[in-house]
Motif scaffolding. Structure first.
Motif, PDB file in Angstrom:
ATOM      1  N   VAL A   1       0.820  -1.212   0.000  1.00 47.32           N
ATOM      2  CA  VAL A   1       0.000   0.000   0.000  1.00 47.32           C
ATOM      3  C   VAL A   1       0.855   1.263   0.000  1.00 47.32           C
TER       4      VAL A   1
ATOM      5  N   GLU B   1       5.113  -0.959  -8.593  1.00 54.67           N
ATOM      6  CA  GLU B   1       3.830  -1.105  -7.903  1.00 54.67           C
ATOM      7  C   GLU B   1       3.464   0.150  -7.121  1.00 54.67           C
ATOM      8  N   GLU B   2       4.463   0.880  -6.613  1.00 58.92           N
ATOM      9  CA  GLU B   2       4.180   2.103  -5.870  1.00 58.92           C
ATOM     10  C   GLU B   2       3.754   3.230  -6.802  1.00 58.92           C
TER      11      GLU B   2
ATOM     12  N   ASN C   1       0.105   2.340  -7.667  1.00 57.75           N
ATOM     13  CA  ASN C   1      -0.802   2.484  -6.533  1.00 57.75           C
ATOM     14  C   ASN C   1      -0.808   3.883  -5.923  1.00 57.75           C
TER      15      ASN C   1
ATOM     16  N   SER D   1      -5.706   6.375  -7.295  1.00 57.54           N
ATOM     17  CA  SER D   1      -6.887   5.602  -6.889  1.00 57.54           C
ATOM     18  C   SER D   1      -7.665   5.208  -8.135  1.00 57.54           C
TER      19      SER D   1
ATOM     20  N   HIS E   1      -8.980   1.976   0.489  1.00 59.26           N
ATOM     21  CA  HIS E   1      -7.777   1.876  -0.321  1.00 59.26           C
ATOM     22  C   HIS E   1      -8.001   0.972  -1.525  1.00 59.26           C
ATOM     23  N   THR E   2      -7.388   1.321  -2.645  1.00 61.95           N
ATOM     24  CA  THR E   2      -7.357   0.445  -3.814  1.00 61.95           C
ATOM     25  C   THR E   2      -5.924   0.004  -4.051  1.00 61.95           C
ATOM     26  N   VAL E   3      -5.738  -1.270  -4.371  1.00 60.89           N
ATOM     27  CA  VAL E   3      -4.416  -1.814  -4.668  1.00 60.89           C
ATOM     28  C   VAL E   3      -4.496  -2.554  -5.994  1.00 60.89           C
ATOM     29  N   THR E   4      -3.496  -2.354  -6.846  1.00 64.95           N
ATOM     30  CA  THR E   4      -3.488  -2.935  -8.185  1.00 64.95           C
ATOM     31  C   THR E   4      -2.199  -3.706  -8.427  1.00 64.95           C
TER      32      THR E   4
END
Length: 616
Positions: free
Chosen positions: A173, A199-200, A203, A206, A482-485
């Motif tokens: 996250v 990934e950061e 993420n 949103s 929170h959204t995580v992809t």
């Protein structure tokens, strides 16, 4: 003589008073937009010419400022042509034109960027009327870049779906990498390779994922498309959304601000920006929330005992009294902060330490390994750790990333007040309050359809396949809303693997028939494990991804997130960037603009255009 002086003073005071009385004060409001698409611009500095008095536009591009009628207002923003307008009426809306010429003139000669003033210093020295003060942006010392520390890592490679069908990792996250590389690009500097964590970057933004409606506090969705940078490959997006909780309904918070006041924090973009950032959070505290302040330099100390959120003046005064100087006893500060957090622990509440530092610990417990052990032990108390990084030239990203990972928290990099507002106000719930802990993902690939696959990013979050079912294994946390992809690039069966395929094994069967794959039409299965905040027993969720899903129309969120993934791989000069280009990044991102109320996606497009110029 005395009477004459008195009369003179009285006359002077009268003339000054008369002047002020005749200076008409005008309260000006308005909206600042991007002239190219009429979208609101966030964080635009609006200043009174010839002074350091000004304000910033809010999340809707709105501003308000008091000035003398007839004074000149200056509207300046990175990547746009500056406008000067005379304040003659109470409503002034401004449309700024993109400054494509300025961006195209940025070039790098050796290690010294030219015309860097075009890209930085847009809020330098502005004294904001709302009561906080954005610090000036200092001249950047490019020779000091070597003092910044980043954890080196090898990029994930393709794995054979027959020999290695499981991929397991902890959900991340954090979003520090994106704002950090944005800072470098805006200063005309190509980001250091190990500072780029894909990934950061993805993420940081949103996405419009559906809110969970069932018994689970999280929701899983997937989407499959052709890979934008390798047309023969597939790209699968896995999205996870945590349930939203209105701010007023969040449990009471027990905060400890742990603030580095050592000598290395003395520059304007460190401690002054920390103080301004924390004031934003304080302004949004509820009466039931509490704040203590711990500082550390040569030693650690309590600058403010735990104080209710209703006493904002007392908290603000304690922040205003902070000054930088001395060495950095970070370990002692962390220990004291946990002690105070435990003393004021709120059962069922949000107990959290917010560490603000450049990461330069040099007294006592200071090595990364020692700090990791300390934090890993302290997280058992139920107190979470949020890490906010500040500064440039001496920034210790590797150390702060480790602390956040081990402290059941998250890591953000604050390069300006707009970023502080995003992290501490706009995303307060997702940043500061977890709804699920130890969240892990495991994907099983069907070799009937998948030749090879690779996880894009998450290199520091990889887990062994056995860790997925092990409830003792620590993993990431998800905050409210929170959204995580995550993305997987897939080489389908029938497409040659040009990234390290191996011969079939001699002593065991490796070919896959329809019978061995059970005639399944599933491309892969996504499994997620999480623990409720008040439990140490995990719960599993499972979602199949069908092979035919690739025929569906690409969503705006997929387009934008994959553009960010492509951008990151270009910056890293990835072995797997395929035929990616910055022009493709911009084109794909524009397709994914969608509803962009805060302007973050449009800012990304401008950043990609600037990064393209740095490649020339």
């Amino acid at each position: 003589m005395k009477t004459t002086c008195t009369k003179a003073i009285c006359l002077a005071l009268f003339l000054i008073s008369f002047g002020f009385a005749n200076a008409e004060v005008l309260s000006v409001t308005g909206k600042v937009t991007d002239a190219s698409d009429n979208s609101p611009l966030v964080g635009v500095p609006v200043t009174i010419k010839g002074t350091n008095i000004g304000t910033l536009t809010d999340a809707n591009g709105q501003y308000s400022i008091s000035t003398e009628k007839g004074k000149i207002l200056i509207f300046s923003y990175i990547g746009f042509i500056t406008k000067e307008i005379k304040a003659t009426k109470s409503r002034i809306d401004v449309a700024l034109q993109p400054d494509t010429k300025a961006l195209s003139e940025v070039m790098v000669v050796g290690h010294v960027p030219q015309k860097k003033t075009t890209l930085c210093g847009s809020i330098a020295g502005i004294q904001v009327q709302r009561g906080y003060y954005p610090p000036p942006v200092p001249a950047y010392d490019y020779n000091s870049e070597k003092n910044e520390e980043y954890k080196s890592f090898a990029e994930n490679r393709f794995k054979d779906a027959k020999a290695d069908p499981l991929s397991t990792f902890s959900l991340d996250v954090d979003a520090a990498s994106y704002s950090n590389i944005r800072r470098m690009i805006n200063l005309g500097q190509k980001p250091e390779k190990n500072s780029i964590r894909t990934e950061e970057c993805i993420n940081y933004f949103s996405y419009n994922y559906p809110n969970p409606t069932g018994k689970h506090p999280v929701n899983i969705l997937t989407e499959t498309q052709s890979c934008p940078w390798a047309k023969d490959h597939l790209l699968v997006r896995i999205g996870v959304k945590a349930k939203e909780i209105p701010s007023d309904n969040l449990p009471a918070s027990n905060f400890v601000f742990l603030i580095d006041v050592s000598g290395s924090m003395g520059s304007a973009n460190r401690l002054p920006l920390v103080i301004a950032s924390m004031k934003l959070l304080v302004n949004n505290l509820r009466d039931k929330d509490r704040v203590a302040i711990v500082t550390y330099a040569g030693a650690a100390g309590e600058a403010l005992p735990s104080t209710p959120g209703s006493d904002k003046q007392k908290i603000t005064e304690a922040l205003n009294n902070l000054q930088a100087g001395g060495s950095t006893a970070g370990g002692a500060g962390i220990q004291l902060a946990y002690k105070i957090a435990e003393k004021n622990f709120i059962k069922g509440g949000n107990n959290r330490i917010i560490l603000c530092t450049d990461g330069d610990f040099n007294v006592g417990v200071s090595s990364t390994d020692d700090l990791e052990s300390l934090i890993a032990e302290k997280r058992k108390t139920g107190v979470y750790l949020t890490v906010l990084g500040y500064g440039m030239g001496n920034y210790k990203d590797a150390k702060l990333q480790t602390l956040a990972e081990k402290g059941n928290g998250n890591h953000s990099y604050i390069d300006n007040l707009q970023e502080a507002n995003k992290v501490l106000v706009s995303e307060f719930g997702s940043t500061m309050y977890a709804v699920a802990k130890d969240v892990k993902l495991q994907v099983e690939f069907n070799p009937k359809y998948v030749n090879a696959y690779r996880l894009i990013g998450y290199e520091s979050r990889l887990l062994n396949k056995e860790d997925f079912n092990d409830d003792k294994k620590d993993a990431g946390e998800l905050g409210a809303g929170h959204t995580v992809t995550a993305f997987y690039e897939i080489i389908p069966v029938g497409v040659k693997n040009n990234y390290g395929s191996v011969d079939d094994l001699k002593y065991q069967k490796t070919n896959v028939s329809a019978a061995t794959s059970n005639n399944s039409n599933e491309l892969m299965t996504v499994k997620l494990r999480y623990k409720p905040i008040d439990s140490d027993t995990s719960i599993k969720m499972e979602v199949p991804v069908m092979a035919g899903d690739r025929e569906k129309k690409m969503s705006e969120d997929f387009a934008f997130a994959s553009a960010v993934a492509m951008f990151s791989q270009l910056l890293r000069d990835s072995d797997f960037k395929g035929d990616a280009t910055y022009d493709k990044v911009v084109e794909l991102a524009r397709k994914g603009l969608g509803n962009d109320p805060q302007g973050y996606r449009r800012e990304f497009i401008r950043l990609a255009e600037a990064a393209k110029q740095l490649e020339k």
